[in-house]
Design an enzyme around this catalytic site. Structure first.
Site, PDB file in Angstrom:
ATOM      1  CE  LYS A  43      -3.173  -2.267   3.083  1.00 53.00           C
ATOM      2  NZ  LYS A  43      -3.806  -2.280   4.480  1.00 53.00           N
ATOM      3  N   GLY A  44       2.046   1.067   0.419  1.00 53.35           N
ATOM      4  CA  GLY A  44       2.934   2.270   0.726  1.00 53.35           C
ATOM      5  C   GLY A  44       3.107   3.262  -0.404  1.00 53.35           C
ATOM      6  CD  GLU A  99       7.963  -0.916  -3.345  1.00 49.59           C
ATOM      7  OE1 GLU A  99       7.391   0.076  -2.351  1.00 49.59           O
ATOM      8  OE2 GLU A  99       8.188  -2.049  -3.056  1.00 49.59           O
ATOM      9  CG  ASP A 103      14.204  -2.153   4.863  1.00 49.80           C
ATOM     10  OD1 ASP A 103      15.116  -2.645   5.272  1.00 49.80           O
ATOM     11  OD2 ASP A 103      13.367  -1.514   5.622  1.00 49.80           O
ATOM     12  CE  LYS A 131      14.733   2.306   6.875  1.00 42.92           C
ATOM     13  NZ  LYS A 131      13.851   1.511   7.853  1.00 42.92           N
ATOM     14  CG  PHE A 152       9.730   1.547  11.987  1.00 48.88           C
ATOM     15  CD1 PHE A 152      10.091   0.398  11.513  1.00 48.88           C
ATOM     16  CD2 PHE A 152       8.842   2.223  11.462  1.00 48.88           C
ATOM     17  CE1 PHE A 152       9.175  -0.543  11.360  1.00 48.88           C
ATOM     18  CE2 PHE A 152       7.717   1.249  11.241  1.00 48.88           C
ATOM     19  CZ  PHE A 152       7.797   0.054  10.891  1.00 48.88           C
ATOM     20  CG  ASP A 159       2.360   0.285   7.637  1.00 43.93           C
ATOM     21  OD1 ASP A 159       3.492   0.259   6.924  1.00 43.93           O
ATOM     22  OD2 ASP A 159       1.956  -0.697   8.501  1.00 43.93           O
ATOM     23  NE  ARG A 165      -0.980   1.702   5.336  1.00 46.71           N
ATOM     24  CZ  ARG A 165       0.270   0.938   5.030  1.00 46.71           C
ATOM     25  NH1 ARG A 165       1.177   1.159   4.071  1.00 46.71           N
ATOM     26  NH2 ARG A 165       0.181  -0.366   4.947  1.00 46.71           N
TER      27      ARG A 165
HETATM   28  C1  PRP Z   1       7.333  -1.962   2.441  1.00 44.18           C
HETATM   29  C2  PRP Z   1       7.638  -1.259   0.992  1.00 44.18           C
HETATM   30  C3  PRP Z   1       8.220  -1.957   0.183  1.00 44.18           C
HETATM   31  C4  PRP Z   1       8.789  -3.140   1.026  1.00 44.18           C
HETATM   32  C5  PRP Z   1      10.285  -2.801   0.855  1.00 44.18           C
HETATM   33  O1  PRP Z   1       6.007  -2.722   2.098  1.00 44.18           O
HETATM   34  O2  PRP Z   1       6.416  -0.406   0.501  1.00 44.18           O
HETATM   35  O3  PRP Z   1       7.190  -2.623  -0.547  1.00 44.18           O
HETATM   36  O4  PRP Z   1       8.274  -3.155   2.182  1.00 44.18           O
HETATM   37  O5  PRP Z   1      10.986  -3.823   1.974  1.00 44.18           O
HETATM   38  P1  PRP Z   1      12.215  -4.773   1.499  1.00 44.18           P
HETATM   39  O6  PRP Z   1      13.006  -4.076   0.770  1.00 44.18           O
HETATM   40  O7  PRP Z   1      12.673  -5.091   2.748  1.00 44.18           O
HETATM   41  O8  PRP Z   1      11.455  -5.899   0.833  1.00 44.18           O
HETATM   42  P2  PRP Z   1       5.165  -3.580   3.343  1.00 44.18           P
HETATM   43  O9  PRP Z   1       5.348  -4.990   3.106  1.00 44.18           O
HETATM   44  O10 PRP Z   1       5.694  -2.732   4.564  1.00 44.18           O
HETATM   45  O11 PRP Z   1       3.543  -3.311   2.907  1.00 44.18           O
HETATM   46  P3  PRP Z   1       2.986  -1.649   2.828  1.00 44.18           P
HETATM   47  O12 PRP Z   1       3.374  -1.159   1.594  1.00 44.18           O
HETATM   48  O13 PRP Z   1       1.265  -2.254   2.551  1.00 44.18           O
HETATM   49  O14 PRP Z   1       3.101  -1.039   3.891  1.00 44.18           O
END
Ligand code: PRP
Length: 175
Positions: A43-44, A99, A103, A131, A152, A159, A165
């Site tokens: 969703k981010g 995106e 991370d 990051k 964080f 979120d 969010r």
């Molecule tokens: C977050 C963000 C990326 C992912 C990055 O999504 O939106 O898609 O994590 O992390 P990574 O590089 O360690 O894979 P999340 O799974 O938190 O879902 P959200 O977007 O719904 O909050």
């Protein structure tokens, strides 16, 4: 972090707006005359996507994908699954993934591999934040907004336990 933690502004809404403008200018320059499909990762990315596309002055289409991951976080096993797939044809399209954060890189590494198999004409990645200190797999980000510390982050779509969010700034929420 607790529910009481008050998020501290890391990047203000004004800084975000300037950065989204810079990214939109770069993307406009590269996609002028094309008709790309912008693919937001739910969703981010929803807020970033909404602001970004309003600054793009060429024909484009918008699509979203939803992924889920299992055993991530501390274990980082990185097993990722497509929860809501694509409704649009990707083959032969200029595809730009949007995106909110890269991370560990596991999500976009999986997604780019998944999309590459669908034979788009081109495939690029735009991430609002990166990051790099947490990276587990190499990722090339074609359009990057902010490099962020290993804190964080919440707000502007990001979120903590589905909360925050809606904050208009990107904030740190771990003190
Ligand atoms: C977050 C963000 C990326 C992912 C990055 O999504 O939106 O898609 O994590 O992390 P990574 O590089 O360690 O894979 P999340 O799974 O938190 O879902 P959200 O977007 O719904 O909050």
């Amino acid at each position: 972090m607790s529910f009481q933690a008050k998020p501290r502004v890391l990047f203000s809404r004004q800084e975000i707006e300037a950065t989204v403008r810079k990214l939109a200018a770069e993307i406009s320059r590269d996609y002028q005359g094309k008709h790309p499909l912008l693919l937001g990762v739910l969703k981010g990315s929803f807020m970033f996507m909404a602001d970004l596309i309003r600054l793009l002055d060429f024909p484009l289409e918008v699509e979203f994908i939803s992924l889920s991951s299992y055993g991530r976080g501390k274990e980082s096993s990185g097993k990722i699954k497509v929860v809501r797939g694509l409704r649009s044809q990707v083959r032969g399209r200029d595809l730009l993934v949007i995106e909110d954060i890269v991370d560990t890189g596991l999500t976009v590494a999986f997604l780019l591999d998944y999309l590459r198999k669908k034979r788009p004409a081109s495939l690029k990645l735009c991430a609002l934040t990166d990051k790099p200190s947490r990276r587990q797999v190499p990722v090339t980000i074609d359009y990057l907004g902010f490099t962020v510390p290993d804190k964080f982050l919440v707000g502007y779509g990001l979120d903590w336990d589905e909360k925050f969010r809606n904050l208009p700034d990107i904030c740190v929420s771990e003190e």
